[in-house]
Design a protein around this motif. Sequence first.
Motif, PDB file in Angstrom:
ATOM      1  N   PRO A   1       2.827   9.125  56.021  1.00 23.30           N
ATOM      2  CA  PRO A   1       3.773   9.100  54.895  1.00 23.30           C
ATOM      3  C   PRO A   1       3.090   9.125  53.522  1.00 23.30           C
ATOM      4  O   PRO A   1       3.582   9.782  52.600  1.00 23.30           O
ATOM      5  CB  PRO A   1       4.541   7.797  55.096  1.00 23.30           C
ATOM      6  N   VAL A   2       1.967   8.425  53.420  1.00 25.92           N
ATOM      7  CA  VAL A   2       1.267   8.427  52.130  1.00 25.92           C
ATOM      8  C   VAL A   2       0.801   9.831  51.797  1.00 25.92           C
ATOM      9  O   VAL A   2       0.923  10.300  50.662  1.00 25.92           O
ATOM     10  CB  VAL A   2       0.063   7.457  52.174  1.00 25.92           C
ATOM     11  N   LEU A   3       0.283  10.513  52.814  1.00 27.51           N
ATOM     12  CA  LEU A   3      -0.202  11.864  52.558  1.00 27.51           C
ATOM     13  C   LEU A   3       0.939  12.801  52.199  1.00 27.51           C
ATOM     14  O   LEU A   3       0.765  13.722  51.414  1.00 27.51           O
ATOM     15  CB  LEU A   3      -0.963  12.396  53.781  1.00 27.51           C
ATOM     16  N   ILE A   4       2.117  12.535  52.776  1.00 23.15           N
ATOM     17  CA  ILE A   4       3.266  13.362  52.392  1.00 23.15           C
ATOM     18  C   ILE A   4       3.542  13.189  50.912  1.00 23.15           C
ATOM     19  O   ILE A   4       3.773  14.159  50.175  1.00 23.15           O
ATOM     20  CB  ILE A   4       4.505  13.009  53.232  1.00 23.15           C
ATOM     21  N   LEU A   5       3.516  11.936  50.450  1.00 22.54           N
ATOM     22  CA  LEU A   5       3.734  11.693  49.022  1.00 22.54           C
ATOM     23  C   LEU A   5       2.682  12.413  48.185  1.00 22.54           C
ATOM     24  O   LEU A   5       2.979  13.015  47.156  1.00 22.54           O
ATOM     25  CB  LEU A   5       3.688  10.188  48.728  1.00 22.54           C
ATOM     26  N   VAL A   6       1.453  12.339  48.649  1.00 26.12           N
ATOM     27  CA  VAL A   6       0.370  12.982  47.900  1.00 26.12           C
ATOM     28  C   VAL A   6       0.592  14.486  47.846  1.00 26.12           C
ATOM     29  O   VAL A   6       0.431  15.122  46.798  1.00 26.12           O
ATOM     30  CB  VAL A   6      -1.007  12.661  48.550  1.00 26.12           C
ATOM     31  N   VAL A   7       1.001  15.059  48.982  1.00 28.18           N
ATOM     32  CA  VAL A   7       1.198  16.503  49.024  1.00 28.18           C
ATOM     33  C   VAL A   7       2.315  16.938  48.072  1.00 28.18           C
ATOM     34  O   VAL A   7       2.176  17.890  47.311  1.00 28.18           O
ATOM     35  CB  VAL A   7       1.490  16.957  50.469  1.00 28.18           C
ATOM     36  N   VAL A   8       3.421  16.206  48.121  1.00 24.30           N
ATOM     37  CA  VAL A   8       4.540  16.576  47.240  1.00 24.30           C
ATOM     38  C   VAL A   8       4.130  16.457  45.782  1.00 24.30           C
ATOM     39  O   VAL A   8       4.372  17.337  44.956  1.00 24.30           O
ATOM     40  CB  VAL A   8       5.768  15.682  47.520  1.00 24.30           C
ATOM     41  N   SER A   9       3.477  15.330  45.481  1.00 20.53           N
ATOM     42  CA  SER A   9       3.065  15.113  44.105  1.00 20.53           C
ATOM     43  C   SER A   9       2.096  16.210  43.664  1.00 20.53           C
ATOM     44  O   SER A   9       2.196  16.759  42.574  1.00 20.53           O
ATOM     45  CB  SER A   9       2.404  13.734  44.019  1.00 20.53           C
ATOM     46  N   PHE A  10       1.183  16.541  44.564  1.00 22.17           N
ATOM     47  CA  PHE A  10       0.193  17.546  44.249  1.00 22.17           C
ATOM     48  C   PHE A  10       0.830  18.918  44.046  1.00 22.17           C
ATOM     49  O   PHE A  10       0.428  19.692  43.192  1.00 22.17           O
ATOM     50  CB  PHE A  10      -0.815  17.630  45.404  1.00 22.17           C
ATOM     51  N   PHE A  11       1.823  19.207  44.855  1.00 22.82           N
ATOM     52  CA  PHE A  11       2.495  20.499  44.722  1.00 22.82           C
ATOM     53  C   PHE A  11       3.149  20.617  43.359  1.00 22.82           C
ATOM     54  O   PHE A  11       3.067  21.653  42.696  1.00 22.82           O
ATOM     55  CB  PHE A  11       3.525  20.654  45.848  1.00 22.82           C
ATOM     56  N   LEU A  12       3.801  19.544  42.923  1.00 23.68           N
ATOM     57  CA  LEU A  12       4.420  19.583  41.604  1.00 23.68           C
ATOM     58  C   LEU A  12       3.363  19.772  40.522  1.00 23.68           C
ATOM     59  O   LEU A  12       3.554  20.541  39.573  1.00 23.68           O
ATOM     60  CB  LEU A  12       5.207  18.286  41.361  1.00 23.68           C
ATOM     61  N   ILE A  13       2.247  19.075  40.667  1.00 18.63           N
ATOM     62  CA  ILE A  13       1.172  19.225  39.682  1.00 18.63           C
ATOM     63  C   ILE A  13       0.653  20.658  39.677  1.00 18.63           C
ATOM     64  O   ILE A  13       0.404  21.244  38.623  1.00 18.63           O
ATOM     65  CB  ILE A  13       0.007  18.266  40.009  1.00 18.63           C
ATOM     66  N   LEU A  14       0.542  21.234  40.864  1.00 15.57           N
ATOM     67  CA  LEU A  14       0.070  22.617  40.946  1.00 15.57           C
ATOM     68  C   LEU A  14       0.997  23.542  40.180  1.00 15.57           C
ATOM     69  O   LEU A  14       0.558  24.423  39.443  1.00 15.57           O
ATOM     70  CB  LEU A  14      -0.005  23.029  42.424  1.00 15.57           C
ATOM     71  N   LEU A  15       2.305  23.325  40.358  1.00 16.28           N
ATOM     72  CA  LEU A  15       3.258  24.185  39.651  1.00 16.28           C
ATOM     73  C   LEU A  15       3.135  24.013  38.149  1.00 16.28           C
ATOM     74  O   LEU A  15       3.223  24.981  37.393  1.00 16.28           O
ATOM     75  CB  LEU A  15       4.687  23.866  40.103  1.00 16.28           C
TER      76      LEU A  15
END
Lengths: 225, 503, 307
Positions: free
Chosen positions: C173-187
């Motif tokens: 679950p933590v990594l899911i949060l990281v991935v989502v957050s990272f995706f937004l940052i990428l955008l």
Amino acid sequence: MLKILKTRFKQGCRTILFPKAKAPDLPQRYRGRPIIAGQNGSIDLGKIFFNPDSDIVYSNDYSMATSKREDLVLSQEREMALARALNERMLKIFGRSLKLRQVSAGGCNACELDLNVLNTPVFDLSRFGIQFVASPRHADGIVVTGPVSRNMREALLKTYEAIPEPKLVIALGGCAISGGIFSDSPQASHGLDTIIPVDLFIPGCPPHPLTTLDGLLRLLGRISS
Amino acid sequence: MELFNGGQISLSNIPVLTQQGFRARILDRCHEDARLVNLFGHLGTSGQVRLSAILGLDEEAGLEILSTFISSEAAQYESLTKDLLQAHLFEREIAEQWAIQPLGHPWLKPLRYHCNYRSATDIWKNIANKTIPGEYPFYAVGGEEVHEVGVGPVHAGIIEPGHFRFQCHGEEILHLEIQLGYQHKGIEPLMQGQDLKRSVLLSESIAGDTAIGHSTAFCEVVESLSGCIISPKAQAIRAIALELERLANHIGDLGALGMDAGFLPTSAYFGRMRGDYLNLLLALTGNRFGKGLCRPGGVLFDIDANMAGEFCLKLKKYKEEFQDVSDLLFSRPSVLARFEGVGVITPEDAQKIGLVGLAGRASQLECDVRINYSSGMWQFHHVPISLGATGDVYARALVRRQEILRSLEFLLKVLPSLPAGEIFTPAGPMKPDTLAVSLVEGWRGEIMHVGISDAQGGFARYKIKDPSFHNWFGLAYAMRGQEISDFPLCNKSFNLSYSGHDL
Amino acid sequence: MHILLLLHLTILFVFPPLLLGIIGKTKAFFAGRIGPPLLQPYFDIFKLMHKESVYSVTTNWIFMAAPMVSTAAILAAGTLMPLADFKPPIQFWGDMVLFVYLFALARFVIVLAALDTGSSLEGMGASREATFGCLSEITMFLNLTILALLSRSLSLSEIFLGGLSSSWLQVGPVLILVVVSFFLILLVENSRVPIDDPETHLELTMIHEVIVLDHSGIDLAYVLYGKAVKLFLFASMLVSVIITFRVHDFLIDTAFFFFELIVFAVLIGIVESTMARLRLNKVPYLLFSAFIFSIFGFTVILVRGGH
């Protein structure tokens, strides 16, 4: 999301295959290149208005763009010299990537709208690497529409100067070529080539998108006569 | 003196009042139920400037016309604008064209940057010597954190030139001033004279996307002055062409609105669908914008039974397609979030400014020439008015959608039942020294042409009013208090003509 | 050893514009048109290298140097980043901090150049870019910190080359949060829809595009190329977090890595084609949500005792 995919598959890919395939047929009433046979004198494509109530007989041929102003004057003595490709050096640079900037210098908006149409899926200029960009500094050439009204003259010149070398100039529409229907007005010029050197002349009022596309592709050497 | 749409009146019959009487009459009527539809100057025979006003009485489908004279020595009159906002641009235009000062005008600035028509001293110095904006005094907001952003005349996209001066605080627009005039070609003087063949071509190029609207108005003026009544078939074909023009432009606008909101799929589909309507116009007239169709006396191209049947089949298909794609656009929450609440004009403000056409209807104003001043085919086939409730970008998009559906219905009713008959009989010579008016509901709004004939069978004065003349101010006003990044969307929701305004 | 190094650098230098081409083709597909060829970004860069540059009289050396410095910084960051099974040419304890700051340097000089032109439009774009940059940088740091804690290392190579191999099973679950957050940052960092539309012609709505409006010729080539490399590096990071297992067969891992990148590019293309752009005043909210996701993830990791 599914709705978008569904609509996309319903709409399909609409880009025409021109120039690899023949262009779609134009309706019978379309007023294309004038026919000279059987008439004396000459017809200057840059000065006529393509209106139906003149003496001119029109064919269905949409290819009318030329590289020189003189080539727009049709006469019986010689065949029309359509636009030629750029020289080898320019083709090497611009052949696959041509960014254009549009300047509307007093036009009525018809030419601008039919130019915009070239970016839509049917004509899809982007597949040739041609794109309209936001800044003259990013551009390789300008496409000018309209008879260059007095109030737009300086803006046009500034835009032209802001384009880095090497650069191209394209005059789109009868008004840009000769001042068109407005050439009598003191507020308009007598043609873009009286102000800056022009590399491609596309006649029409407004030019059909196929005429413009045909002209651009000939300039880039993707269609040869 | 009352006129109707397409009517004419001899110059000598137009009531002439004193300057005070003129002013009082206009203010009285407009504060009741009339609307200032036109106010322009022309040269009287004695070299004096004659101001004529046309008031629109929407409820009665009538137009009231009255005049006054301004002496060339005094060259001034008391401005109407301080009591009637609808007059503001008209008075600026008169000041520029005739060098007549409207005393007390709160916003007297140049409009199109040209020398006046009677070779008097211009009101603004250096109006034709310096490049515009020249001496244009932009309304500036003071303060350390306020910054000014100027956009144009050359814009980043493929669009006509105009200058927008924003006074911003951060991202919020405190004030927007729109300064046009870059497209000015001097069309009105070119329309004078006897070369009517050339004038009709000019009328098609006032605003290329409204070629049918303006050329119809021009033809109606000439037909009125020459007493020519065109055949029902010609009327039907003109109406069909006008509605096709409306369809093409509205669909293009919806596509552009989708794109400006960043939603790409619909913009591609709408763009292509617009092409379908332009191709119908191409099949009918040989020109994608309908140039070459309308001439005084009728139309030059016919629609036979085959063509009518073909058009009907295609239009039915297009209607289905349109409903699919527009549902896609209007059901996206992310798109609606961008449209709603942006660029609001309240009905009261819309009425005060004198908005016409699409922008007016989106703010609940019931202004549609096809209904209020119906003529031609619209007298027989009514098109219900499309009104928007909220006056924002969403309302303007919704009104477009409704109008598209209604135009399609109109076409599907008229095409199968085209009257028979001739399509063109050349109009005869025009009556001298007569004034004629015509109103057309172009796709942006109310187009009005006024022609005053001279003694030689040509035009002594030709006054053109594009709907954008009223609505540009609406756009500037709607942007107050909005975010600067919403401006392109708002601008697109109005989609006004630069060339139609600048003439 | 040296061959691998050369190969790594070649991929870093050559591959990125292809990602932009893939995004372009995907968007064209959704629009129902043929679209630009996959290699179009390469053609554009090649052409720009043959064009002269036009400089306005208000700018000075900062304007001329900025694109070069910016791209150099991004490429330098690229030498710290592992790709598939390749170890990066430069690695040391704490290189993830340098990584983030190299991107910050790139942004800083570009913003300075925009301010140098004296244009109010570019000034507006610069202020937007700087504001969003503040928010996205701190979130990126948080994300990298979480990853560093999980893999017990401050070096990117150790994080992404096996450091996270058991993390999905343990702290999924933590990594899911990281991935989502990272995706937004990428955008946000790469100016994609829904934050910014890279193809828009509306100058008032641009963020990243407006600040490079005055660059021409070779400078513009640098900018375009730097943009591609930045997207490539962010995508690599994200892809390395999502798919952490390695088969330890060099060819398969590398092929699979490129496959993931291509799929990811198509995904960005799909997002760009199906979402509308956000109103500009909503973008900070998006960034805050990314920040909150990271904070949650970080808190969970801390509570677990750092693993």
